[in-house]
Design a protein around this motif. Structure first.
Motif, short mmCIF file in Angstrom:
data_model
loop_
_atom_site.label_atom_id
_atom_site.label_comp_id
_atom_site.label_asym_id
_atom_site.label_seq_id
_atom_site.Cartn_x
_atom_site.Cartn_y
_atom_site.Cartn_z
N LEU A 145 51.82 -12.49 56.41
CA LEU A 145 51.91 -11.05 55.46
C LEU A 145 50.86 -11.03 54.50
O LEU A 145 50.74 -9.66 54.02
CB LEU A 145 53.11 -11.08 54.65
N ALA A 146 50.05 -11.87 54.61
CA ALA A 146 48.86 -11.63 53.50
C ALA A 146 48.06 -10.46 53.53
O ALA A 146 47.91 -9.66 52.79
CB ALA A 146 47.90 -12.94 53.51
N LEU A 194 57.55 -14.32 48.19
CA LEU A 194 56.53 -15.41 48.43
C LEU A 194 55.31 -15.14 47.20
O LEU A 194 54.76 -15.96 46.85
CB LEU A 194 55.54 -14.53 49.49
N ALA A 195 55.20 -13.88 46.55
CA ALA A 195 54.50 -13.77 45.51
C ALA A 195 54.87 -14.50 44.32
O ALA A 195 54.19 -15.11 43.45
CB ALA A 195 54.30 -12.26 45.07
N TRP A 255 45.59 -15.16 48.71
CA TRP A 255 45.16 -13.76 48.62
C TRP A 255 46.14 -12.98 49.36
O TRP A 255 46.57 -13.44 50.36
CB TRP A 255 43.77 -13.79 49.42
N PRO A 256 46.41 -11.99 48.86
CA PRO A 256 46.11 -11.20 47.43
C PRO A 256 46.87 -12.10 46.32
O PRO A 256 48.03 -12.71 46.53
CB PRO A 256 46.61 -9.92 47.43
N ALA A 272 49.19 -12.74 43.21
CA ALA A 272 50.59 -12.15 43.01
C ALA A 272 50.75 -11.14 42.02
O ALA A 272 51.53 -10.14 42.43
CB ALA A 272 51.40 -13.27 42.18
N GLU A 273 49.70 -10.67 41.20
CA GLU A 273 49.66 -9.52 40.71
C GLU A 273 49.61 -8.44 41.33
O GLU A 273 50.08 -7.10 41.01
CB GLU A 273 48.66 -9.57 39.43
N ILE A 274 48.81 -8.29 42.31
CA ILE A 274 48.47 -7.27 43.17
C ILE A 274 49.82 -6.71 43.84
O ILE A 274 50.17 -5.61 44.21
CB ILE A 274 47.65 -7.71 44.23
N VAL A 275 50.70 -7.80 44.45
CA VAL A 275 51.75 -7.41 45.18
C VAL A 275 52.83 -6.77 44.26
O VAL A 275 53.37 -5.96 44.56
CB VAL A 275 52.35 -8.86 45.74
N PHE A 276 52.84 -7.31 43.01
CA PHE A 276 53.78 -6.50 41.95
C PHE A 276 53.37 -5.24 41.61
O PHE A 276 54.11 -4.33 41.43
CB PHE A 276 54.01 -7.41 40.75
N ILE A 277 52.16 -5.02 41.55
CA ILE A 277 51.42 -3.62 40.96
C ILE A 277 51.98 -2.49 42.30
O ILE A 277 52.33 -1.53 42.03
CB ILE A 277 49.87 -3.77 41.00
#
Length: 228
Positions: A44-45, A71-72, A79-80, A82-87
């Motif tokens: 999934l990355a 996963l985050a 990569w990416p 964790a912050e990017i996934v939550f954003i």
């Protein structure tokens, strides 16, 4: 509430379209063929990094949300971040979804787990910025931290104010580059740190502990805070 149970009625997308310049025509097929729980961080990355921008939209993201958040939160993606996934969760508009209560429960569990372990992965800096990116009201998370009921929570705060809160021209800033400095979440965290509540929490912790090592940590935290 279990995220997978909450999202069980979200249909699997028939296709996962992406920008033809960035994503191969059949690249999403393996992600839709496997059971959601079986998808790995490696699987999934690439989607997690490109989702909503060049690969799929909010409805497709909603289908993958339980696994992406799981996963985050475990910091499983190299990569990416964790912050990017939550954003991206915030950008997908989760607060208008029927599953929003389950997401709120998950976010609180994520924060509680973070504070309970030091050193830990993620750090409080990463977790707090991730939560801010998702866009909930930050006050309940800050209130929980402010109870400082464990040495781990105190150590997280010590690390945060020592390494992740920086001062420029006499003004505090949060050092994590993923913060949206114009966001309400960012302002809430700065106000908590510098408007009095964090200092009051430290004072209360001083009054109830006799552990010399913890008292030194609290004194160092106090020296870095502005009392409102």
């Amino acid at each position: 509430m279990d995220l997978y149970a909450a999202f069980a009625d979200v249909p699997r997308p028939a296709e996962l379209h992406g920008c033809p310049c960035c994503v191969a025509a059949d690249e999403g097929r393996p992600l839709l063929a496997a059971p959601l729980r079986d998808l790995t961080a490696e699987d999934l990355a690439r989607y997690a990094a490109k989702a909503l921008n060049t690969w799929g939209g909010p409805q497709e993201f909603r289908y993958f949300t339980p696994r992406l958040l799981e996963l985050a939160a475990d910091d499983a993606f190299g990569w990416p971040d964790a912050e990017i996934v939550f954003i991206k969760l915030g950008e997908a508009g989760w607060r208008d979804w029927p599953q929003r209560d389950a997401i709120v429960d998950f976010l609180h569990a994520y924060w509680t787990r973070t504070l309970a372990s030091f050193p830990g992965c993620p750090s409080a800096d990463t977790a707090l910025c991730a939560l801010g990116g998702a866009g909930p009201d930050m006050e309940p998370f800050l209130d929980e931290w402010g109870r400082l009921t464990s040495e781990q929570a105190i150590r997280h705060l010590h690390e945060f104010v020592s390494l992740d809160m920086v001062w420029r021209h006499g003004r505090p800033r949060l050092g994590n580059a993923f913060w949206d400095t114009s966001s309400r979440a960012y302002r809430q965290v700065i106000a908590w740190l510098t408007g009095g509540p964090a200092a009051e929490a430290v004072d209360a912790a001083f009054a109830r502990t006799e552990d010399e090592a913890v008292l030194r940590l609290l004194a160092e935290i106090d020296s870095r805070l502005i009392h409102g």
